[in-house]
Design an enzyme around this catalytic site. Sequence first.
Site, PDB file in Angstrom:
ATOM      1  CB  SER A  16      -0.895  -0.015   1.224  1.00  0.00           C
ATOM      2  OG  SER A  16      -0.086   0.002   2.374  1.00  0.00           O
ATOM      3  N   GLY A  19       0.603   5.462  -3.899  1.00  0.00           N
ATOM      4  CA  GLY A  19       0.063   6.684  -4.499  1.00  0.00           C
ATOM      5  C   GLY A  19      -0.923   6.414  -5.625  1.00  0.00           C
ATOM      6  CE  LYS A  20      -4.084   1.237  -4.927  1.00  0.00           C
ATOM      7  NZ  LYS A  20      -5.129   1.040  -3.984  1.00  0.00           N
ATOM      8  N   GLY A  21      -4.059   7.053  -5.588  1.00  0.00           N
ATOM      9  CA  GLY A  21      -4.945   8.214  -5.723  1.00  0.00           C
ATOM     10  C   GLY A  21      -4.294   9.278  -6.595  1.00  0.00           C
ATOM     11  CB  ILE A  22      -0.912  10.729  -6.590  1.00  0.00           C
ATOM     12  CG1 ILE A  22      -1.117  11.374  -5.217  1.00  0.00           C
ATOM     13  CG2 ILE A  22      -0.052  11.613  -7.473  1.00  0.00           C
ATOM     14  CD1 ILE A  22       0.064  11.295  -4.304  1.00  0.00           C
ATOM     15  N   PRO A 191       8.907  -9.182  -7.858  1.00  0.00           N
ATOM     16  CG  PRO A 191       9.424  -7.794  -6.032  1.00  0.00           C
ATOM     17  CD  PRO A 191      10.002  -8.370  -7.300  1.00  0.00           C
ATOM     18  CB  THR A 192       6.274  -6.219 -10.946  1.00  0.00           C
ATOM     19  OG1 THR A 192       6.607  -5.159 -10.056  1.00  0.00           O
ATOM     20  CG2 THR A 192       5.220  -5.747 -11.923  1.00  0.00           C
ATOM     21  N   GLY A 357     -10.036  20.153  14.367  1.00  0.00           N
ATOM     22  CA  GLY A 357      -9.683  19.040  15.241  1.00  0.00           C
ATOM     23  C   GLY A 357     -10.808  18.726  16.214  1.00  0.00           C
ATOM     24  CB  CYS A 384     -13.228  23.796  11.492  1.00  0.00           C
ATOM     25  SG  CYS A 384     -14.785  23.023  11.969  1.00  0.00           S
ATOM     26  CG  HIS A 509     -13.011  21.907   7.536  1.00  0.00           C
ATOM     27  ND1 HIS A 509     -11.847  21.816   8.252  1.00  0.00           N
ATOM     28  CD2 HIS A 509     -13.979  21.420   8.334  1.00  0.00           C
ATOM     29  CE1 HIS A 509     -12.099  21.271   9.435  1.00  0.00           C
ATOM     30  NE2 HIS A 509     -13.389  21.034   9.514  1.00  0.00           N
ATOM     31  CD  GLU A 511      -9.487  22.692   5.677  1.00  0.00           C
ATOM     32  OE1 GLU A 511     -10.016  23.813   5.752  1.00  0.00           O
ATOM     33  OE2 GLU A 511      -9.617  21.808   6.550  1.00  0.00           O
TER      34      GLU A 511
HETATM   35  N1  GLN Z   1     -14.495  19.823  17.377  1.00  0.00           N
HETATM   36  C1  GLN Z   1     -15.116  20.946  16.786  1.00  0.00           C
HETATM   37  C2  GLN Z   1     -16.587  20.688  16.474  1.00  0.00           C
HETATM   38  O1  GLN Z   1     -17.028  19.571  16.478  1.00  0.00           O
HETATM   39  C3  GLN Z   1     -14.378  21.367  15.521  1.00  0.00           C
HETATM   40  C4  GLN Z   1     -14.461  20.350  14.437  1.00  0.00           C
HETATM   41  C5  GLN Z   1     -13.485  20.590  13.320  1.00  0.00           C
HETATM   42  O2  GLN Z   1     -12.517  21.340  13.465  1.00  0.00           O
HETATM   43  N2  GLN Z   1     -13.694  19.962  12.210  1.00  0.00           N
HETATM   44  O3  GLN Z   1     -17.325  21.600  16.233  1.00  0.00           O
END
Ligand code: GLN
Length: 533
Positions: A16, A19-22, A191-192, A357, A384, A509, A511
Amino acid sequence: MQQKTRFIVITGSIMSGLGKGIVSSAISKLLQVRNFKVVPIKFDGYLNVDCGTMNPFRHGEVFVLEDGTEVDMDFGTYERFLNQSLSGRSSITGGKLFQRIIERERKGEYLGRDVQFVPHLTDEIKDWVRNVAKESKAEIVIIEVGGTVGDLENGYFLEAMRQLKFEEEHVSFIQLTYIPAVNPGEQKTKPTQHATRLLQSIGIQPDIILCRESEPLNEESKKKLAIYCNVAEECVFDDPNLHTVYELPLVLEKQNFYEQIARKLKMPEDRKPELKGWEKLVHNIAHPKEKPLKIAIVGKYTAVKDAYVSVKEALVHAAAAQNVGLEIGWVEASDLEKLYDVAEALSHYDGILVPGGFGERGIEGKIRAIKFARENKIPFIGLCLGLQLMVVEYARHVCGLKDANSTEFNKTTTNPVVDFLPEQKRISRLGGTMRLGAYECSLKKGTVAHKAYGKDMVLERHRHRYEINPSYVSLLSEKGLVISGIHPKNEIVEIAEWKESFGVATQPHIELTSRLENPSPLFVEFIKAARKK
Ligand code: GLN
């Protein structure tokens, strides 16, 4: 008459992480720049319905599509390469398939029959793939089979693809493989050879072999691969280590990859690509005109860079657009909690980013980083959780609400400036129950956000349970926090900014919608501010 859809199936062998996605994204790009309508599909063998409940430490980032489907991070790669938003229908997981089959069985749809992997499950897969092709009007569907050939988990997907090849006119298999070199120059094809035999034993003959390797294949290895794997020599390609993943379409183009796939799928071989703009951006990443900006990502999963791919890529896009170099420093938030002085850790950065997070670990470290950025006028961007903590920091240190917090981290705080959404309070399940997918955000004139986007209304993607508590908004604004984006209907805070220096944070988000050819406007502003510093 409508042309028949063509299917390209990409499998990975030996191990694995090749980089299959790439590879799937790069091949899609080569077709897209020739004006084909390409739609990717990803098969994931796991029995989770989606990866929304998986830990980023184990599985990398959870990507969210416009329609709110939580998907594997490869979807981020597809969208970033193709500059196109995909539908959740493109994500086919073992969990979704079995859920469907069992629901149908309970309804009695298979009455009288025993429900089997073949034909019921395999038919379900083929129908799904064909329906995606139809709904999206794709000329070419690129299917990435997650996992490695030989895994128990993806066997039924491979069987379905073998049948697809038998039933459809234009299906081509591409095998991504690894060529180790014991000593430099001593490439090993064995291996291939075995991996290809494994694929052949389940009835699949690859048309093209793509080789991950540390140096280009030598003639001898190429010849060996061709003869032992039943693949023409011109169909064995190099997939070398690159400076940036965005270089792969260019590298494949140089090897005349398109011609071979076009021949296999009976497509016009002489369609010329439009790759100039892409080339320029790749050049900017590899050889930027300005010396690198140092950007700190203060996060909690910094040991696993995959947990923040979209954040990192959004920075890469914004830097490439301005032809500046980029040096990312990964700062572990919980480390900042132990330091007497965060200045040692952060003062040499040109910009500070606090990503999204969940959970308590590292929260106070992130708040310290935001305070440091605000007090020292270091450009800051929050995503976020980054917005939620920007507000907590502001409430504590500017509004004087010393115990301000999010109820995610302190249930009994007297100042819950970030709180559960009312509709979230009734929820007891964790899968697919967040505020997910794209929502409108209306921007206030005269703010950084409004200038950056250049419009009054934008669409950005969400994935969270908590929100800025509306009862604190007037106090925060009175004390100088600019609320620059709100949900047009319920007025929930979506974007906030500092007045004194560059600092902007978003509940969505942002990003996730940044693409190499279309970078996220607020990331562009952030990089501009960092350059000024
Ligand atoms: N933990 C926060 C929430 O649940 C922020 C979530 C996140 O950053 N994606 O709102």
